[in-house]
Design a protein around this motif. Structure first.
Motif, PDB file in Angstrom:
ATOM      1  N   CYS A 117       1.771   2.389  18.357  1.00  0.00           N
ATOM      2  CA  CYS A 117       1.956   1.450  17.200  1.00  0.00           C
ATOM      3  C   CYS A 117       1.117  -0.119  17.944  1.00  0.00           C
ATOM      4  O   CYS A 117       1.387  -0.376  19.035  1.00  0.00           O
ATOM      5  CB  CYS A 117       3.150   0.977  16.909  1.00  0.00           C
ATOM      6  SG  CYS A 117       3.344  -0.296  15.763  1.00  0.00           S
ATOM      7  N   HIS A 118       0.271  -0.595  16.886  1.00  0.00           N
ATOM      8  CA  HIS A 118      -0.576  -1.530  17.501  1.00  0.00           C
ATOM      9  C   HIS A 118      -0.013  -2.900  17.704  1.00  0.00           C
ATOM     10  O   HIS A 118      -0.219  -3.485  18.954  1.00  0.00           O
ATOM     11  CB  HIS A 118      -1.898  -1.992  16.692  1.00  0.00           C
ATOM     12  CG  HIS A 118      -2.553  -0.658  16.292  1.00  0.00           C
ATOM     13  ND1 HIS A 118      -2.690  -0.269  15.195  1.00  0.00           N
ATOM     14  CD2 HIS A 118      -3.346  -0.065  17.113  1.00  0.00           C
ATOM     15  CE1 HIS A 118      -3.594   1.001  14.932  1.00  0.00           C
ATOM     16  NE2 HIS A 118      -4.153   1.114  16.427  1.00  0.00           N
ATOM     17  N   PRO A 157      -8.548  -2.144  -0.134  1.00  0.00           N
ATOM     18  CA  PRO A 157      -8.854  -2.773   0.869  1.00  0.00           C
ATOM     19  C   PRO A 157      -7.813  -3.444   1.860  1.00  0.00           C
ATOM     20  O   PRO A 157      -7.799  -4.608   2.066  1.00  0.00           O
ATOM     21  CB  PRO A 157      -9.772  -3.794   0.191  1.00  0.00           C
ATOM     22  CG  PRO A 157      -8.903  -4.382  -0.805  1.00  0.00           C
ATOM     23  CD  PRO A 157      -8.462  -3.174  -1.372  1.00  0.00           C
ATOM     24  N   ILE A 158      -6.946  -2.597   2.453  1.00  0.00           N
ATOM     25  CA  ILE A 158      -5.869  -2.906   3.298  1.00  0.00           C
ATOM     26  C   ILE A 158      -6.528  -2.733   4.710  1.00  0.00           C
ATOM     27  O   ILE A 158      -6.933  -1.582   4.916  1.00  0.00           O
ATOM     28  CB  ILE A 158      -4.924  -2.051   2.999  1.00  0.00           C
ATOM     29  CG1 ILE A 158      -4.265  -2.302   1.556  1.00  0.00           C
ATOM     30  CG2 ILE A 158      -3.808  -2.423   3.939  1.00  0.00           C
ATOM     31  CD1 ILE A 158      -3.170  -1.319   0.982  1.00  0.00           C
ATOM     32  N   GLN A 183      -2.919   5.095  11.639  1.00  0.00           N
ATOM     33  CA  GLN A 183      -4.199   5.254  12.456  1.00  0.00           C
ATOM     34  C   GLN A 183      -5.199   6.179  11.839  1.00  0.00           C
ATOM     35  O   GLN A 183      -6.390   5.837  12.091  1.00  0.00           O
ATOM     36  CB  GLN A 183      -3.629   6.035  13.678  1.00  0.00           C
ATOM     37  CG  GLN A 183      -2.755   5.155  14.791  1.00  0.00           C
ATOM     38  CD  GLN A 183      -1.840   5.760  15.779  1.00  0.00           C
ATOM     39  OE1 GLN A 183      -1.732   7.156  15.442  1.00  0.00           O
ATOM     40  NE2 GLN A 183      -1.513   5.129  16.712  1.00  0.00           N
ATOM     41  N   VAL A 184      -4.702   7.181  11.104  1.00  0.00           N
ATOM     42  CA  VAL A 184      -5.562   7.993  10.500  1.00  0.00           C
ATOM     43  C   VAL A 184      -6.617   7.265   9.354  1.00  0.00           C
ATOM     44  O   VAL A 184      -7.516   7.627   9.135  1.00  0.00           O
ATOM     45  CB  VAL A 184      -5.060   9.027   9.390  1.00  0.00           C
ATOM     46  CG1 VAL A 184      -5.954  10.087   8.682  1.00  0.00           C
ATOM     47  CG2 VAL A 184      -4.196  10.049  10.595  1.00  0.00           C
ATOM     48  N   LEU A 185      -5.784   6.319   8.802  1.00  0.00           N
ATOM     49  CA  LEU A 185      -6.562   5.563   7.726  1.00  0.00           C
ATOM     50  C   LEU A 185      -7.289   4.543   8.307  1.00  0.00           C
ATOM     51  O   LEU A 185      -7.921   3.516   7.808  1.00  0.00           O
ATOM     52  CB  LEU A 185      -5.465   4.931   6.708  1.00  0.00           C
ATOM     53  CG  LEU A 185      -4.984   5.976   5.965  1.00  0.00           C
ATOM     54  CD1 LEU A 185      -3.844   5.319   5.091  1.00  0.00           C
ATOM     55  CD2 LEU A 185      -5.879   6.544   5.050  1.00  0.00           C
ATOM     56  N   ASN A 186      -7.259   4.256   9.757  1.00  0.00           N
ATOM     57  CA  ASN A 186      -8.129   3.225  10.295  1.00  0.00           C
ATOM     58  C   ASN A 186      -7.469   1.911  10.102  1.00  0.00           C
ATOM     59  O   ASN A 186      -8.169   0.998  10.118  1.00  0.00           O
ATOM     60  CB  ASN A 186      -9.303   3.285   9.846  1.00  0.00           C
ATOM     61  CG  ASN A 186     -10.272   3.161  11.308  1.00  0.00           C
ATOM     62  OD1 ASN A 186     -10.064   3.025  12.368  1.00  0.00           O
ATOM     63  ND2 ASN A 186     -11.702   2.988  10.959  1.00  0.00           N
TER      64      ASN A 186
END
Ligand code: C2E
Ligand code: CA
Ligand code: CA
Length: 862
Positions: free
Chosen positions: A834-835, A775-776, A809-812
């Motif tokens: 990159c956020h 749960p990351i 990003q893919v892994l949300n």
């Protein structure tokens, strides 16, 4: 010639005997007048110088006058009838002439009456003599025959007496013999009645002689035995009085085992060997039988015991062999044959020497024999050899057997095969002394060997080197690829180290990723340097674990005996210190121990103690480093970073004490303090600026500790912080440590509304599938990737960063880049989308007050 001479005719007296035993002494002689005349006996006397002679026999009855008394000097008296013979009137005149007696006989005497008288006398004498002779002969015959008769009867009597004596003696002798015999002895008549017995009967059966004489011997047998005896008899034409006697009579002999009834009931329990044979008189008439009974109770019991012993001997699972005093094998049991592989016939007559393994020295056997000879026993472990050559360890106990007089008769040896036990012992030894994972010696065996080598080095005046090896980046592999990979790596490393060593060197695993090596028998240190270099090179070679290629390295610390210490503890400590120094210098190198290093080691130790105190005294401060969105227009949160303000030392960065805190578990209390402090701060700042979030670093040890969730709940409750305002940073290593437990913990944390960030992402080996399962919410790209990027968007480093960003990003997930120091780095990250950004470019970590003033109170990035 005178007149007188003319009247006498001289005769020579022949056969003259002088009789001097009579008084007066006299001669006895005889003479013959002519050849046809018989000889005439005369006695000659010397009476006062003159010789006189008279006839030697009394004319009356011819009585011998030789010894007769002479009275009145010249008168001879016949004792038989008192006839007096006057010597002076004798008709014989005697002269001595030339030593001879000459007799003068009166011619008248011869011619006249006188001659007649002489002749008559002579005849009479002859008659008498004849008669006497006859009578004497008769008497002789009678006495002889009487003597013969007498002696014969005496002989007869003596013979009879002898016979009687003999018989009495014989009888007594027989009695005595009978009584000296231990066997019970009965003489029975043909009616089976006891006629005679010996004292053994009385003694054993308790009856006295009178009670037994005349009773049937069968009555001493139990009714059952009597019946059994009778039952075996054929039908007989006469009345059977004694079954026993009839049995003997039939075959002339009988022998069998019986119980005899005694007066005392106990005696009945005795068992006898009864033997009987027929008794005949001298004339051959059957008189009865002699019965003997030998008490064989003891034999019987012994036989039973023997039979039992034999059974035990043969069925024993222990190998038994019996030897004579010289050690010659007399008997072995089945277990012995099974154990040694020899057949009984192969070992009988042999010496147990044939089993010798040659694994024991002479001293061993000397001790064995000494114990046997002095104490009569030996017990111990011995290695023998089976027939097939296999060594066979056994527990052997040998006992000397002596007879009643204490004389050694046998040795009995009992041995148990302990090869199985030895094997497990060996296995246990293996467990105790060898590392289960790598099969090389463990710390215990190492210490053993080391001490042995030190004593050898002391004796031989040589040096030895102790290497302390610690793998670099092992933790990484273990944490990211899991225990299984870590284990394989250790096995490969152990094999690699071994391949670099000589036979005389010893490598051991001390635990974890630490190895030690002993290099004995050194003359110089060139060998040591060479080996160290070889080991470093060998370890830098990549290691393939399944599909993963991992790079480890090794840092080596070296201590030399006797230069750096002369005992195990000192030398290991110094080698360890040297190893730390090697690590500090940059890993993948080796380092000899130097005197100054102790100082560093000392410092580390005092740091540890100081840290303990620091936690009690709360000598820590949390710094906060802001994070902003990629346009740097809005501060979204901060990462809490600890600093130790050590009195007298100033500010100590976490890199210098977090590892020690983890090793000593001081991270648990320290971590609690961090959480509490950061939570309080989070509550304050979140209230001031909703949505603001504080990220806190979690040590794996802390997260995996049993009561972590309880502590978390306590602190949440105590600080009343909003879980939404908190993010916990964990590393890949933590997750890989124990994926299930870690996953469970993270879920629990997440369930409380706290967010989770994966820190230092890209340095470990975590796979995508793990990331998906956990749960990351946030991925933090490791600083090293950012730092590595200078200003080339087409570089490998740029591509790496791009991959990680797009993965997040893919892994949300929210992707955060930390350690951003330059504008190009920022631009690159912005271009990849990159956020969030964190780094000196934005701000260094700041104390809370400063942080609030600089980033929260104004709310604008300046
Ligand atoms: P980390 O979690 O990766 O922390 C980021 C480190 O990068 C911090 O070092 C920070 O000061 C440094 N940093 C940030 N921006 C830049 C930059 O632009 N350039 C460079 N060169 N460095 C930058 P710090 O504070 O020395 O912390 C070092 C490590 O200590 C942390 O690495 C973290 O692993 C550990 N640490 C710090 N505080 C704590 C804590 O409270 N608890 C735990 N368990 N570990 C902590
Ligand atoms: Ca961090
Ligand atoms: Ca980090």
């Amino acid at each position: 010639m005178n007149r007188q001479d003319q009247h006498f005719s001289n005769v020579i007296v022949e056969s003259l005997v002088f009789l001097d035993a009579v008084d007066p002494p006299r001669w006895k002689g005889s003479f013959r007048l002519s050849a046809e005349h018989p000889a005439v006996d005369i006695l000659i006397f010397n009476i006062r110088g003159r010789f006189q002679a008279v006839p030697a026999r009394c004319p009356h009855e011819g009585y011998e006058l030789t010894h007769c008394e002479l009275i009145n000097e010249n008168t001879l008296v016949c004792p038989a009838h008192g006839q007096h013979t006057d010597l002076s009137a004798s008709k014989f005149k005697v002269r001595q002439h030339d030593g001879q007696f000459l007799l003068s006989i009166d011619d008248n005497t011869i011619a006249g009456e006188g001659s007649e008288t002489i002749l008559q006398l002579r005849e009479e004498i002859d008659k008498l003599r004849l008669a006497n002779l006859k009578q004497q002969r008769q008497i002789h015959v009678i006495t002889e025959s009487m003597d013969a008769m007498l002696s014969e009867s005496e002989q007869q009597k003596a013979k009879l007496r002898d016979r009687a004596n003999q018989q009495q003696g014989l009888s007594r002798f027989v009695d005595r013999i009978m009584d000296t015999i231990d066997d019970l002895l009965f003489v029975i008549g043909s009616d089976g009645q006891i006629r005679r017995l010996n004292t053994a009967v009385e003694r054993e059966l308790g009856f006295n002689e009178a009670e037994l004489l005349g009773i049937g011997i069968d009555s001493l047998l139990s009714p059952d035995e009597r019946q059994a005896l009778a039952g075996r008899l054929p039908a007989l034409p006469w009345h059977v009085q004694s079954a026993l006697f009839e049995t003997v009579r039939l075959s002339g002999y009988y022998a069998g085992e019986h119980q005899l009834l005694g007066k005392n009931r106990d005696a009945s329990k005795a068992i006898y060997w009864l033997k009987s044979s027929l008794l005949h008189s001298e004339q051959g008439k059957l008189e009865g039988a002699v019965v003997t009974a030998l008490n064989i109770t003891e034999f019987k019991n012994r036989e039973i015991r023997l039979r039992l012993s034999a059974k035990v001997f043969d069925n024993s699972s222990e190998a038994i062999f019996i030897t004579d005093p010289q050690g010659t094998i007399l008997e072995v049991n089945t277990a012995f044959c099974v154990m040694t592989g020899y057949a009984r016939s192969e070992v009988l007559g042999q010496n147990p020497r044939m089993l010798k393994s040659k694994l024991h020295d002479q001293v061993f056997y000397r001790r064995l024999w000494q114990s046997l000879l002095t104490k009569g026993e030996w017990k111990g472990e011995i290695w023998d050899r089976r027939k097939n050559g296999e060594f066979c360890p056994m527990l052997l106990s040998i006992n000397a057997v002596t007879d009643k007089s204490g004389q050694l008769t046998h040795y009995v040896a009992i041995s148990t095969d302990i090869s199985h036990q030895k094997q497990t012992e060996q296995e246990l030894k293996q467990l105790a002394y060898y590392d289960v994972l790598t099969s090389i010696p463990n710390r215990f065996l190492f210490k053993d060997r080391f001490e042995h080598e030190i004593s050898l080095a002391q004796r031989n005046n040589t040096r030895l080197a102790l290497f302390f090896l610690d793998l670099d980046r092992f933790k990484n592999v273990n944490d990211t690829l899991g225990h299984w990979a870590g284990d394989s790596l250790l096995q490969i490393v152990a094999a690699r180290i071994q391949s670099c060593l000589r036979k005389s060197d010893t490598v051991a695993r001390m635990g974890g990723d630490e190895f030690t090596i002993i290099l004995p028998g050194l003359s110089g240190i060139t060998d040591v340097t060479e080996l160290a270099r070889k080991l470093v090179n060998a370890m830098t070679e990549p290691v393939q674990i399944n599909e993963h290629t991992v790079f480890v390295g090794v840092s080596i610390g070296i201590a030399i005996f006797p230069d750096d210490g002369d005992d195990f503890d000192t030398l290991t400590k110094h080698a360890d210190t040297a190893m730390y120094a090697a690590k500090a210098k940059g890993r993948g190198i080796f380092q000899y121990f130097e005197a100054g290093m102790n100082e560093a080691a000392h410092q580390r130790l005092s740091l540890e103690n100081a840290l303990r105190l620091a936690i009690e005294r709360e000598e820590f401060q949390l710094y906060y480093q802001p994070k902003a969105d990629n346009t740097l227009s809005r501060v979204t949160g901060a990462e809490a970073l600890i600093r130790w303000i050590r009195p007298g030392f100033g500010m100590i960065p976490p890199d210098r004490f977090i590892a020690i805190a983890e090793e000593t578990a001081l991270i648990i209390p320290l971590g609690k303090w961090i959480l509490k402090t950061a939570f309080l701060q989070a509550r304050e700042w979140a209230e001031q600026r909703p949505g603001f979030r504080i990220a806190i670093n979690l040590s794996p040890l802390q997260l995996l500790s049993e009561d972590f969730i309880a502590i978390l709940d306590d602190i949440l409750a105590e600080t009343r912080a909003d879980p939404e305002a908190i993010e916990l940073e964990v590393t890949e290593g933590l997750v890989m440590h124990d994926i299930d437990k870690a996953s469970e913990r993270l879920q629990q944390i997440r369930a409380r509304g706290i967010r989770i960030a994966m820190d230092d992402f890209g340095t470990g080996y975590s796979s995508l599938s793990y990331l998906q399962k956990l749960p990351i919410q946030t991925l933090k790209i490791d600083r090293s990737f950012i730092v590595a990027y200078s200003d080339d968007p087409d570089s490998k480093e740029a591509a790496f960063i791009k991959t990680i960003v797009s993965l997040g990003q893919v892994l949300n997930m929210k992707v955060v880049a930390e350690g951003v120091e330059t504008e190009p780095q920022l631009r690159l990250l912005q271009s990849y989308g990159c956020h969030e950004i964190q780094g000196y470019y934005l701000s260094p970590p700041l104390l809370a007050d400063e942080f609030r003033k600089r980033w929260l109170d104004c709310g604008i990035i300046g």
